[in-house]
Scaffold this motif. Sequence first.
Motif, PDB file in Angstrom:
ATOM      1  N   TYR A  19       0.801  -1.092  -0.120  1.00  0.00           N
ATOM      2  CA  TYR A  19      -0.173   0.065   0.036  1.00  0.00           C
ATOM      3  C   TYR A  19       0.831   1.227   0.018  1.00  0.00           C
ATOM      4  O   TYR A  19       2.100   1.248   0.565  1.00  0.00           O
ATOM      5  CB  TYR A  19      -0.790   0.168   1.101  1.00  0.00           C
ATOM      6  CG  TYR A  19      -1.855  -1.117   1.329  1.00  0.00           C
ATOM      7  CD1 TYR A  19      -3.123  -0.773   0.658  1.00  0.00           C
ATOM      8  CD2 TYR A  19      -1.831  -2.168   2.153  1.00  0.00           C
ATOM      9  CE1 TYR A  19      -4.212  -1.845   0.874  1.00  0.00           C
ATOM     10  CE2 TYR A  19      -2.683  -3.229   1.932  1.00  0.00           C
ATOM     11  CZ  TYR A  19      -3.904  -3.061   1.622  1.00  0.00           C
ATOM     12  OH  TYR A  19      -4.809  -4.002   1.559  1.00  0.00           O
ATOM     13  N   ARG A  20       0.234   2.226  -0.595  1.00  0.00           N
ATOM     14  CA  ARG A  20       0.988   3.620  -0.538  1.00  0.00           C
ATOM     15  C   ARG A  20      -0.232   4.618  -0.163  1.00  0.00           C
ATOM     16  O   ARG A  20      -1.087   4.648  -1.037  1.00  0.00           O
ATOM     17  CB  ARG A  20       1.600   4.054  -1.831  1.00  0.00           C
ATOM     18  CG  ARG A  20       2.267   5.572  -1.664  1.00  0.00           C
ATOM     19  CD  ARG A  20       2.856   5.700  -3.264  1.00  0.00           C
ATOM     20  NE  ARG A  20       3.677   6.858  -3.284  1.00  0.00           N
ATOM     21  CZ  ARG A  20       3.048   8.395  -3.395  1.00  0.00           C
ATOM     22  NH1 ARG A  20       1.709   8.093  -3.772  1.00  0.00           N
ATOM     23  NH2 ARG A  20       3.686   9.335  -3.409  1.00  0.00           N
ATOM     24  N   ILE A  21      -0.181   5.220   1.016  1.00  0.00           N
ATOM     25  CA  ILE A  21      -1.290   6.113   1.542  1.00  0.00           C
ATOM     26  C   ILE A  21      -0.639   7.443   1.716  1.00  0.00           C
ATOM     27  O   ILE A  21       0.283   7.500   2.411  1.00  0.00           O
ATOM     28  CB  ILE A  21      -1.820   5.438   2.739  1.00  0.00           C
ATOM     29  CG1 ILE A  21      -2.130   4.027   2.606  1.00  0.00           C
ATOM     30  CG2 ILE A  21      -3.080   6.381   3.096  1.00  0.00           C
ATOM     31  CD1 ILE A  21      -2.597   3.429   3.881  1.00  0.00           C
ATOM     32  N   VAL A  22      -1.443   8.637   1.284  1.00  0.00           N
ATOM     33  CA  VAL A  22      -0.650   9.925   1.426  1.00  0.00           C
ATOM     34  C   VAL A  22      -1.779  10.619   2.511  1.00  0.00           C
ATOM     35  O   VAL A  22      -3.134  10.666   2.040  1.00  0.00           O
ATOM     36  CB  VAL A  22      -0.789  10.645   0.059  1.00  0.00           C
ATOM     37  CG1 VAL A  22      -0.244  12.085   0.572  1.00  0.00           C
ATOM     38  CG2 VAL A  22       0.277   9.953  -0.825  1.00  0.00           C
ATOM     39  N   ALA A  23      -1.559  10.861   3.497  1.00  0.00           N
ATOM     40  CA  ALA A  23      -2.464  11.508   4.267  1.00  0.00           C
ATOM     41  C   ALA A  23      -2.948  12.859   3.970  1.00  0.00           C
ATOM     42  O   ALA A  23      -2.229  13.619   3.304  1.00  0.00           O
ATOM     43  CB  ALA A  23      -1.879  11.958   5.776  1.00  0.00           C
ATOM     44  N   ASP A  24      -4.068  12.973   4.043  1.00  0.00           N
ATOM     45  CA  ASP A  24      -4.814  14.482   3.325  1.00  0.00           C
ATOM     46  C   ASP A  24      -4.263  15.735   4.173  1.00  0.00           C
ATOM     47  O   ASP A  24      -3.724  15.758   5.215  1.00  0.00           O
ATOM     48  CB  ASP A  24      -6.172  14.333   3.419  1.00  0.00           C
ATOM     49  CG  ASP A  24      -6.849  14.279   4.708  1.00  0.00           C
ATOM     50  OD1 ASP A  24      -8.029  13.569   4.528  1.00  0.00           O
ATOM     51  OD2 ASP A  24      -6.447  14.671   5.585  1.00  0.00           O
ATOM     52  N   LYS A  25      -4.681  17.050   3.513  1.00  0.00           N
ATOM     53  CA  LYS A  25      -3.923  18.329   4.183  1.00  0.00           C
ATOM     54  C   LYS A  25      -4.662  18.435   5.635  1.00  0.00           C
ATOM     55  O   LYS A  25      -4.150  19.149   6.231  1.00  0.00           O
ATOM     56  CB  LYS A  25      -4.182  19.374   3.107  1.00  0.00           C
ATOM     57  CG  LYS A  25      -5.726  19.644   2.956  1.00  0.00           C
ATOM     58  CD  LYS A  25      -5.652  20.669   1.839  1.00  0.00           C
ATOM     59  CE  LYS A  25      -7.234  21.156   1.307  1.00  0.00           C
ATOM     60  NZ  LYS A  25      -7.211  22.054   0.471  1.00  0.00           N
ATOM     61  N   GLY A  26      -6.062  18.085   5.664  1.00  0.00           N
ATOM     62  CA  GLY A  26      -6.389  18.119   7.186  1.00  0.00           C
ATOM     63  C   GLY A  26      -6.493  17.085   8.249  1.00  0.00           C
ATOM     64  O   GLY A  26      -6.866  17.299   9.022  1.00  0.00           O
ATOM     65  N   GLN A  27      -5.336  16.182   7.799  1.00  0.00           N
ATOM     66  CA  GLN A  27      -5.158  15.029   8.831  1.00  0.00           C
ATOM     67  C   GLN A  27      -4.766  15.604  10.056  1.00  0.00           C
ATOM     68  O   GLN A  27      -3.647  16.455  10.301  1.00  0.00           O
ATOM     69  CB  GLN A  27      -4.036  14.355   8.305  1.00  0.00           C
ATOM     70  CG  GLN A  27      -4.056  13.057   9.255  1.00  0.00           C
ATOM     71  CD  GLN A  27      -5.034  12.180   9.482  1.00  0.00           C
ATOM     72  OE1 GLN A  27      -5.609  11.848   8.375  1.00  0.00           O
ATOM     73  NE2 GLN A  27      -5.294  11.875  10.748  1.00  0.00           N
ATOM     74  N   GLY A  28      -5.368  15.310  11.135  1.00  0.00           N
ATOM     75  CA  GLY A  28      -5.001  15.570  12.537  1.00  0.00           C
ATOM     76  C   GLY A  28      -4.006  14.492  13.131  1.00  0.00           C
ATOM     77  O   GLY A  28      -3.886  13.458  12.555  1.00  0.00           O
ATOM     78  N   ALA A  29      -3.313  15.001  14.489  1.00  0.00           N
ATOM     79  CA  ALA A  29      -2.306  14.096  14.510  1.00  0.00           C
ATOM     80  C   ALA A  29      -2.973  12.688  15.498  1.00  0.00           C
ATOM     81  O   ALA A  29      -4.002  12.912  16.106  1.00  0.00           O
ATOM     82  CB  ALA A  29      -1.641  14.903  15.771  1.00  0.00           C
TER      83      ALA A  29
END
Length: 343
Positions: A19-29
Amino acid sequence: MSPTDPEIISDEDDLFEHYRIVADKGQGAIRLDKYLNLHVANASRTKIQNGIEAEAVKVNGNITKASYKVKPFDVITLSLPEPPRDTEILPENIALDIIYEDDVLLLVNKPAGMVVHPAFGNWTGTLINALVYHFQSLPTGRNGEGRPGLVHRIDKDTSGLLVIAKTEFAMSFLAKQFFDHSIERTYHTLIWGEPKLERGTIIGNVGRSAKDRRVMDVFEDGSQGKHAVTHYEVIRSLRYVSLVKCNLETGRTHQIRAHMKHIGHPIFNDPTYGGDKILRGISNGSYKTMVENCFSLLPGQALHAKSLGFVHPTTREWMQFDTELPPNFQSIIEKWDSYVKYQ
């Protein structure tokens, strides 16, 4: 596809999922392990944690702890044992040639003619059916189904070594080594003819043929298939055939079989790649009889997974295993040796 949708990348053996997952720009910690539990389907918390501990999970290309807090635009990659997709596997009392076993893994010397895992046309009599009978708690991925303990595989008519994981962590740890191509795999094979160079390297993408999906073709231009590298060395030249050692840098389906055909030296008695016909010498008389006798000794291609080396999941020590060629394979070499000597 949104940034957080996992992109599944098929691996070389179709036994792992990548898998390759890119966290979105609004991802919280959020902790890495919890984040992955939310974004990787059918992966248990234990499987995710084992994958992180086995260093099979990276964030922005770096090995990371489970406690890492995911940030916007982080690129997370995973290589985990594939979730099973098959039906329930029935245990069968089939003898296994186990050459090594400890608490977390075992090494099996598979005979030619045995299918590794159940599939269409081969639902019983497989290595996996035998493993389920002899070992009650092999890791499967989920629901007690699929391919218990299986980290890699070899073709039905190829004999030789397979490593089997006995724990989820061992499965993830070994899977990463196969994905990274850090496993040492040596095969011995009998091929038609004598290569011009006694040692060399075959480089050519391997992918399924458009004409026959059961056959793998080699694409030198890289336009199709997956990158594949085979290093070979001639051990014995027997005029019409050669005994060759092959080291796999990659592990694509039918890699050695396809690569050898590609350079004009199909594996002896390989029906899929044309090696089950007389490709050197005359096609009549005592020679033809001798070749046909050799063919009759093997169920298929003359290919043996002779040695296997890897880092142990718990001791972190390098382990190296080796097997002898099966008696019928050795007998074929002796027949060729005798024929060449007296001609």
